[in-house]
Design a protein around this motif. Structure first.
Motif, PDB file in Angstrom:
ATOM      1  N   LEU A  33     -40.672  53.331 -33.465  1.00 37.15           N
ATOM      2  CA  LEU A  33     -41.849  52.633 -33.181  1.00 37.15           C
ATOM      3  C   LEU A  33     -42.068  52.891 -31.830  1.00 37.15           C
ATOM      4  O   LEU A  33     -41.614  52.253 -30.999  1.00 37.15           O
ATOM      5  N   PRO A  34     -42.861  53.863 -31.215  1.00 35.91           N
ATOM      6  CA  PRO A  34     -42.932  54.135 -29.962  1.00 35.91           C
ATOM      7  C   PRO A  34     -43.981  53.129 -29.345  1.00 35.91           C
ATOM      8  O   PRO A  34     -44.719  52.510 -29.921  1.00 35.91           O
ATOM      9  N   LYS A  35     -43.767  53.303 -27.982  1.00 37.21           N
ATOM     10  CA  LYS A  35     -44.591  52.067 -26.954  1.00 37.21           C
ATOM     11  C   LYS A  35     -45.654  52.766 -26.205  1.00 37.21           C
ATOM     12  O   LYS A  35     -46.622  52.175 -25.908  1.00 37.21           O
ATOM     13  N   TYR A  36     -45.711  54.252 -26.186  1.00 37.22           N
ATOM     14  CA  TYR A  36     -46.724  54.871 -25.453  1.00 37.22           C
ATOM     15  C   TYR A  36     -47.196  56.026 -26.095  1.00 37.22           C
ATOM     16  O   TYR A  36     -46.601  56.794 -26.854  1.00 37.22           O
ATOM     17  N   ASP A  37     -48.550  56.071 -25.835  1.00 40.91           N
ATOM     18  CA  ASP A  37     -49.004  57.517 -26.048  1.00 40.91           C
ATOM     19  C   ASP A  37     -48.427  58.472 -25.240  1.00 40.91           C
ATOM     20  O   ASP A  37     -47.830  58.370 -23.991  1.00 40.91           O
ATOM     21  N   LEU A  38     -48.440  59.654 -25.666  1.00 37.85           N
ATOM     22  CA  LEU A  38     -47.886  61.031 -24.956  1.00 37.85           C
ATOM     23  C   LEU A  38     -48.416  61.322 -23.725  1.00 37.85           C
ATOM     24  O   LEU A  38     -47.668  61.442 -22.700  1.00 37.85           O
ATOM     25  N   ASP A  39     -49.760  61.066 -23.699  1.00 35.46           N
ATOM     26  CA  ASP A  39     -50.358  61.487 -22.081  1.00 35.46           C
ATOM     27  C   ASP A  39     -50.219  59.997 -21.283  1.00 35.46           C
ATOM     28  O   ASP A  39     -50.447  60.128 -20.247  1.00 35.46           O
ATOM     29  N   GLU A  40     -49.511  59.084 -21.679  1.00 33.71           N
ATOM     30  CA  GLU A  40     -48.992  58.001 -20.675  1.00 33.71           C
ATOM     31  C   GLU A  40     -47.636  58.212 -19.998  1.00 33.71           C
ATOM     32  O   GLU A  40     -47.281  57.698 -19.152  1.00 33.71           O
ATOM     33  N   ILE A  41     -46.837  59.303 -20.406  1.00 34.72           N
ATOM     34  CA  ILE A  41     -45.743  59.618 -20.053  1.00 34.72           C
ATOM     35  C   ILE A  41     -45.391  59.891 -18.572  1.00 34.72           C
ATOM     36  O   ILE A  41     -46.363  61.111 -18.290  1.00 34.72           O
ATOM     37  N   GLY A 253     -24.460  73.774 -16.449  1.00 36.13           N
ATOM     38  CA  GLY A 253     -24.591  73.597 -17.902  1.00 36.13           C
ATOM     39  C   GLY A 253     -25.829  73.009 -18.375  1.00 36.13           C
ATOM     40  O   GLY A 253     -25.954  72.895 -19.848  1.00 36.13           O
ATOM     41  N   VAL A 254     -26.930  72.818 -17.755  1.00 36.20           N
ATOM     42  CA  VAL A 254     -28.338  72.270 -18.077  1.00 36.20           C
ATOM     43  C   VAL A 254     -28.947  73.354 -18.955  1.00 36.20           C
ATOM     44  O   VAL A 254     -29.090  74.488 -18.191  1.00 36.20           O
ATOM     45  N   ARG A 255     -29.143  73.291 -20.141  1.00 37.40           N
ATOM     46  CA  ARG A 255     -29.580  74.435 -20.975  1.00 37.40           C
ATOM     47  C   ARG A 255     -30.989  74.382 -21.188  1.00 37.40           C
ATOM     48  O   ARG A 255     -31.908  75.496 -21.321  1.00 37.40           O
ATOM     49  N   GLN A 256     -31.725  73.102 -21.376  1.00 38.64           N
ATOM     50  CA  GLN A 256     -32.955  72.837 -21.977  1.00 38.64           C
ATOM     51  C   GLN A 256     -33.374  71.290 -21.837  1.00 38.64           C
ATOM     52  O   GLN A 256     -32.669  70.449 -21.079  1.00 38.64           O
ATOM     53  N   PRO A 257     -34.611  71.178 -22.103  1.00 41.67           N
ATOM     54  CA  PRO A 257     -35.227  69.530 -21.571  1.00 41.67           C
ATOM     55  C   PRO A 257     -34.369  68.703 -22.309  1.00 41.67           C
ATOM     56  O   PRO A 257     -34.235  67.528 -21.615  1.00 41.67           O
ATOM     57  N   LEU A 258     -33.622  68.610 -23.430  1.00 39.95           N
ATOM     58  CA  LEU A 258     -32.790  67.733 -24.008  1.00 39.95           C
ATOM     59  C   LEU A 258     -31.551  67.477 -23.245  1.00 39.95           C
ATOM     60  O   LEU A 258     -31.199  66.201 -22.828  1.00 39.95           O
ATOM     61  N   ASP A 259     -31.116  68.222 -22.622  1.00 44.77           N
ATOM     62  CA  ASP A 259     -30.081  68.084 -21.887  1.00 44.77           C
ATOM     63  C   ASP A 259     -30.424  67.298 -20.402  1.00 44.77           C
ATOM     64  O   ASP A 259     -29.823  66.480 -20.022  1.00 44.77           O
ATOM     65  N   MET A 260     -31.590  67.832 -20.130  1.00 49.05           N
ATOM     66  CA  MET A 260     -32.234  67.263 -18.834  1.00 49.05           C
ATOM     67  C   MET A 260     -32.344  65.593 -18.822  1.00 49.05           C
ATOM     68  O   MET A 260     -31.946  64.793 -18.337  1.00 49.05           O
ATOM     69  N   ASN A 294     -43.491  75.756 -18.180  1.00 46.41           N
ATOM     70  CA  ASN A 294     -44.427  74.923 -18.259  1.00 46.41           C
ATOM     71  C   ASN A 294     -44.427  74.215 -19.795  1.00 46.41           C
ATOM     72  O   ASN A 294     -44.580  72.981 -20.030  1.00 46.41           O
ATOM     73  N   SER A 295     -43.591  74.774 -20.754  1.00 44.03           N
ATOM     74  CA  SER A 295     -43.649  74.259 -22.066  1.00 44.03           C
ATOM     75  C   SER A 295     -42.522  73.056 -21.940  1.00 44.03           C
ATOM     76  O   SER A 295     -42.451  72.204 -22.653  1.00 44.03           O
ATOM     77  N   TRP A 296     -41.588  73.358 -20.981  1.00 43.65           N
ATOM     78  CA  TRP A 296     -40.469  72.295 -20.655  1.00 43.65           C
ATOM     79  C   TRP A 296     -41.034  71.057 -20.010  1.00 43.65           C
ATOM     80  O   TRP A 296     -40.574  70.037 -20.603  1.00 43.65           O
ATOM     81  N   LYS A 297     -41.921  71.025 -19.215  1.00 40.50           N
ATOM     82  CA  LYS A 297     -42.592  69.872 -19.052  1.00 40.50           C
ATOM     83  C   LYS A 297     -43.143  68.993 -20.001  1.00 40.50           C
ATOM     84  O   LYS A 297     -42.858  67.776 -19.880  1.00 40.50           O
ATOM     85  N   GLU A 298     -43.721  69.545 -20.877  1.00 44.47           N
ATOM     86  CA  GLU A 298     -44.294  68.917 -21.994  1.00 44.47           C
ATOM     87  C   GLU A 298     -42.921  68.444 -22.846  1.00 44.47           C
ATOM     88  O   GLU A 298     -43.262  67.277 -23.550  1.00 44.47           O
ATOM     89  N   ASP A 299     -42.166  69.139 -22.970  1.00 48.80           N
ATOM     90  CA  ASP A 299     -41.106  68.704 -24.084  1.00 48.80           C
ATOM     91  C   ASP A 299     -40.297  67.667 -23.478  1.00 48.80           C
ATOM     92  O   ASP A 299     -39.867  66.583 -24.123  1.00 48.80           O
ATOM     93  N   ILE A 300     -39.894  67.442 -21.897  1.00 55.42           N
ATOM     94  CA  ILE A 300     -39.613  66.284 -21.557  1.00 55.42           C
ATOM     95  C   ILE A 300     -40.541  65.135 -22.009  1.00 55.42           C
ATOM     96  O   ILE A 300     -39.912  64.097 -22.312  1.00 55.42           O
ATOM     97  N   ARG A 301     -41.762  65.106 -21.936  1.00 56.49           N
ATOM     98  CA  ARG A 301     -42.656  63.947 -22.026  1.00 56.49           C
ATOM     99  C   ARG A 301     -42.429  63.708 -23.697  1.00 56.49           C
ATOM    100  O   ARG A 301     -42.267  62.683 -23.931  1.00 56.49           O
ATOM    101  N   LEU A 302     -42.223  64.661 -24.488  1.00 55.68           N
ATOM    102  CA  LEU A 302     -42.106  64.479 -25.891  1.00 55.68           C
ATOM    103  C   LEU A 302     -40.947  63.556 -26.083  1.00 55.68           C
ATOM    104  O   LEU A 302     -41.076  62.754 -26.939  1.00 55.68           O
ATOM    105  N   ILE A 303     -39.902  64.128 -25.568  1.00 57.03           N
ATOM    106  CA  ILE A 303     -38.627  63.543 -25.907  1.00 57.03           C
ATOM    107  C   ILE A 303     -38.531  62.043 -25.317  1.00 57.03           C
ATOM    108  O   ILE A 303     -38.090  60.838 -25.851  1.00 57.03           O
ATOM    109  N   MET A 304     -39.195  61.772 -23.999  1.00 53.41           N
ATOM    110  CA  MET A 304     -39.220  60.352 -23.625  1.00 53.41           C
ATOM    111  C   MET A 304     -40.288  59.563 -24.600  1.00 53.41           C
ATOM    112  O   MET A 304     -39.806  58.243 -24.770  1.00 53.41           O
ATOM    113  N   CYS A 305     -41.208  59.976 -25.214  1.00 53.27           N
ATOM    114  CA  CYS A 305     -42.011  59.412 -26.025  1.00 53.27           C
ATOM    115  C   CYS A 305     -41.216  58.812 -27.126  1.00 53.27           C
ATOM    116  O   CYS A 305     -41.313  57.768 -27.670  1.00 53.27           O
TER     117      CYS A 305
END
Length: 338
Positions: A33-41, A253-260, A294-305
């Motif tokens: 149950l998320p607390k935020y909209d994606l564009d609020e991240i 060893g940081v490979r992608q946004p999930l590692d970040m 640029n897609s990784w920037k959005e992926d970080i927001r996605l995971i945080m959401c």
């Protein structure tokens, strides 16, 4: 220093495959149950004395050769287009060769966020020369003890390093970041750096590029040391007592946004990418790499959401699970005096 050494570093960095990556031993707990909209991240962060729009950057890799120049130019193009920080490799090669322009990547890129790097074996006067020549946003000062010990042409005198670090902290005209090169920085070293005036460290643990492996491929015969050092997340877990005093950065060893995001959960203010970026620009065109970043920037927001977190500060409250080596190592290190 052989000019070819920098090219050998690139060659062997691309060949090496780490047998273990600590990010695989950490699992984040999903929130249904998320607390935020994606564009609020909000993915902004703060370290080395300034705010940054994104919490990841291209970390120090190369320079000092024609191959290094080409790599730096392409990395700088990606960084400027994506609005992320780019840190050049060690400026030492340019100090030895005034004609070396492999680090001069900003002259046709006015919007580039640029920092540079120098070894702690170099006294502050040489670091200031790098600052004067490149005008970086900050200066990374790297410690690479095991690499130097394994390198036939490496340093053999180390007692000046602590004095040098104090000089950098007190005299530098730009912020200073103390950086490991893939062996993991221990808590005692971080505390000592803090006492000397350093406020930002890059823990850079094992799991990505191994400079022990690289130097052994260059002619060394100590392969049993290829996996020397602490893994990236182990170093970050050990550093928790300093999290509120220092800006902790992570690389290795940081490979992608999930590692970040896993690193952010454990308190990292940002993560640096080296081998991952090198692979990308060797495999894809600059335009394609820009699209990926640029897609990784959005992926970080996605995971945080998906973790019900609006910003990096909230990520520090996310529950997580540790497995394998990370779990086994918890609370084992008792002696931290160096």
């Amino acid at each position: 220093m052989s000019q070819n050494r920098k090219d050998e570093h690139i060659k062997y960095a691309l060949k090496y495959e780490s047998p273990y990556n600590s990010f695989d031993d950490m699992e984040l707990i999903h929130c249904s149950l998320p607390k935020y909209d994606l564009d609020e991240i909000d993915v902004t962060t703060h370290f080395a004395g300034r705010d940054w729009e994104f919490p990841f950057y291209i970390n120090a890799m190369t320079g000092g050769s024609e191959k290094g120049k080409d790599v730096n130019q392409r990395l700088a193009q990606v960084a400027e287009a994506c609005g992320i920080l780019f840190v050049t490799g060690s400026y030492s090669a340019a100090l030895n060769n005034p004609a070396d322009d492999s680090y001069a990547v900003k002259k046709d890129k006015p919007d580039l966020l640029l920092a540079t790097n120098i070894g702690l074996d170099k006294p502050y006067s040489l670091g200031q020369q790098a600052i004067t020549n490149l005008h970086p946003l900050f200066l990374q000062v790297h410690v690479n003890l095991m690499q130097e010990l394994l390198m036939p042409e490496g340093e053999r005198s180390f007692k000046t390093w602590r004095t040098h670090l104090k000089d950098y902290a007190e005299k530098s005209t730009v912020p200073v970041v103390l950086k490991e090169v893939g062996f993991g920085m221990d808590l005692a070293t971080i505390q000592m750096a803090y006492d000397l005036g350093i406020r930002t460290v890059d823990l850079s643990g094992r799991g990505g590029t191994s400079f022990a492996y690289i130097e052994n491929r260059r002619g060394g015969n100590r392969d049993y040391l290829n996996n020397w050092g602490q893994s990236t997340l182990q170093a970050l877990l050990n550093a928790q007592p300093m999290m509120d005093k220092m800006d902790l950065l992570v690389s290795g060893g940081v490979r992608q946004p999930l590692d970040m995001v896993k690193a952010f959960v454990l308190g990292a203010k940002a993560v640096g990418l080296s081998r991952t970026m090198l692979e990308l620009i060797e495999r894809y065109s600059v335009t394609e790499v820009i699209s990926i970043i640029n897609s990784w920037k959005e992926d970080i927001r996605l995971i945080m959401c998906a973790l019900a977190c609006q910003n990096l500060t909230e990520l520090r409250q996310v529950p997580y699970l540790l497995y394998g080596r990370l779990r086994e190592a918890q609370n084992q290190i008792k002696k931290e005096t160096r």
